[in-house]
Design a protein around this motif. Sequence first.
Motif, short mmCIF file in Angstrom:
data_model
loop_
_atom_site.label_atom_id
_atom_site.label_comp_id
_atom_site.label_asym_id
_atom_site.label_seq_id
_atom_site.Cartn_x
_atom_site.Cartn_y
_atom_site.Cartn_z
N TRP A 115 41.64 42.07 36.68
CA TRP A 115 41.70 41.17 37.85
C TRP A 115 40.83 41.70 38.98
O TRP A 115 40.09 40.92 39.60
N VAL A 116 40.91 42.99 39.24
CA VAL A 116 40.08 43.57 40.32
C VAL A 116 38.60 43.31 40.03
O VAL A 116 37.84 42.90 40.91
N ASP A 117 38.19 43.52 38.77
CA ASP A 117 36.80 43.23 38.40
C ASP A 117 36.50 41.74 38.54
O ASP A 117 35.42 41.36 38.99
N GLY A 118 37.47 40.91 38.16
CA GLY A 118 37.28 39.46 38.20
C GLY A 118 37.12 38.93 39.61
O GLY A 118 36.23 38.11 39.89
N ILE A 119 37.97 39.38 40.52
CA ILE A 119 37.90 38.90 41.91
C ILE A 119 36.70 39.51 42.62
O ILE A 119 36.09 38.89 43.51
N SER A 120 36.30 40.72 42.20
CA SER A 120 35.17 41.41 42.85
C SER A 120 33.85 40.73 42.57
O SER A 120 32.90 40.87 43.36
N GLN A 121 33.75 39.96 41.47
CA GLN A 121 32.47 39.34 41.13
C GLN A 121 32.05 38.31 42.19
O GLN A 121 30.86 38.03 42.35
N PHE A 122 33.02 37.80 42.97
CA PHE A 122 32.66 36.82 44.01
C PHE A 122 31.92 37.48 45.18
O PHE A 122 31.18 36.81 45.91
N ALA A 123 32.10 38.78 45.35
CA ALA A 123 31.41 39.49 46.44
C ALA A 123 29.90 39.49 46.24
O ALA A 123 29.14 39.66 47.20
N ASP A 124 29.46 39.29 44.99
CA ASP A 124 28.01 39.26 44.70
C ASP A 124 27.39 37.90 45.02
O ASP A 124 26.17 37.76 45.01
N LYS A 125 28.22 36.90 45.28
CA LYS A 125 27.70 35.57 45.59
C LYS A 125 27.36 35.45 47.07
O LYS A 125 27.81 36.26 47.88
N ALA A 126 26.57 34.45 47.42
CA ALA A 126 26.21 34.23 48.83
C ALA A 126 27.48 34.07 49.66
O ALA A 126 28.36 33.27 49.31
N ASP A 127 27.60 34.84 50.72
CA ASP A 127 28.77 34.82 51.61
C ASP A 127 30.08 35.20 50.90
O ASP A 127 31.15 34.97 51.44
N GLY A 128 29.99 35.77 49.69
CA GLY A 128 31.21 36.12 48.96
C GLY A 128 32.02 34.90 48.57
O GLY A 128 33.25 34.96 48.45
N ASN A 129 31.34 33.80 48.34
CA ASN A 129 31.99 32.50 48.16
C ASN A 129 32.87 32.40 46.91
O ASN A 129 32.42 32.64 45.80
N ILE A 130 34.13 32.04 47.11
CA ILE A 130 35.00 31.62 45.99
C ILE A 130 35.04 30.09 46.00
O ILE A 130 34.67 29.44 45.03
N CYS A 131 35.50 29.54 47.11
CA CYS A 131 35.65 28.08 47.17
C CYS A 131 35.37 27.52 48.57
O CYS A 131 35.82 26.43 48.89
N GLN A 132 34.63 28.25 49.39
CA GLN A 132 34.39 27.79 50.76
C GLN A 132 33.65 26.45 50.78
O GLN A 132 33.88 25.63 51.67
N HIS A 133 32.80 26.23 49.78
CA HIS A 133 32.03 24.97 49.71
C HIS A 133 32.92 23.76 49.43
O HIS A 133 32.51 22.62 49.66
N LEU A 134 34.12 24.02 48.93
CA LEU A 134 35.03 22.92 48.59
C LEU A 134 35.97 22.53 49.73
O LEU A 134 36.56 21.45 49.70
N LEU A 135 36.12 23.40 50.71
CA LEU A 135 37.11 23.16 51.77
C LEU A 135 36.91 21.83 52.49
O LEU A 135 37.90 21.14 52.78
N PRO A 136 35.67 21.41 52.79
CA PRO A 136 35.50 20.11 53.46
C PRO A 136 35.95 18.91 52.61
O PRO A 136 36.13 17.82 53.14
N HIS A 137 36.13 19.13 51.31
CA HIS A 137 36.53 18.04 50.41
C HIS A 137 38.06 17.88 50.33
O HIS A 137 38.55 16.97 49.65
N ILE A 138 38.80 18.77 50.99
CA ILE A 138 40.26 18.67 50.98
C ILE A 138 40.68 17.61 51.99
O ILE A 138 40.44 17.75 53.18
#
Length: 259
Positions: free
Chosen positions: A175-198
Amino acid sequence: MSTSITSAKIKVNGVHLHYQQTGQGDHAVLLLPGMLGSSQSDFGPQLKSMNKQLFTIVAWDPRGYGHSIPPVRDFPPDFFERDARDAVDLMQALKFKKFSLLGWSDGGITALIAAAKHPALIYKLVVWGANAVVTQEDLKLYNAIRDVSKWSEKVRKPMEEMYGHEYFAKTCEAWVDGISQFADKADGNICQHLLPHIKCPTFIIHGGKDPLVPQLHAEYLHKHIKESRLFLMPEGKHNLHLRFAEEFNKVVENFLRQT
């Protein structure tokens, strides 16, 4: 019958998912657990005490967690999207046309994604201990819990009883490795791009003493989810819904009941 809690499994997306269900209210609610969590470990006070006349409450074990094993839990880049798909499809398999989501920690991230991607299905959304991005500071917090032998016995023991030491230890590291992979994305994005769609009414709860998820994450969600509400529990830690179950259940039920 109305207060009993039933346990069952249902096949969803090729996996037999375990869930618990209670209540007979018109308003269906799905409880989504945190990392390595299950309906049994994460939501006892909610399954027991939430209003069973108003709500039908379902708590699930995501694939690889709790009693939804097999399969063994893994963390591909889309594991949150996969959980969101499983969660929504589970509720549809159980014949709920529309439902609310209560998501804790990882389950909160899953709930954010589900609400953004399936706006027609989600009535209301409650999240706590959730984040839409992974910061460098978060990585330090995650790596501090990588070695389960350093966990307090109180937190570690029920997990070891459920999984056995080896599965628990290996899955936590994964899990630590799994969640850490998002830190390599732009802005550490998990789902920030989806928030306006809620689009559904959203209630964000945060514990002032949460050692795992800094308050800036709750504030970020509040800022980027339109017309969301933020409620702070000053003494709450990461497990505020267990430690302060009565207050938590009350504020959540009030939110769910509002038209």
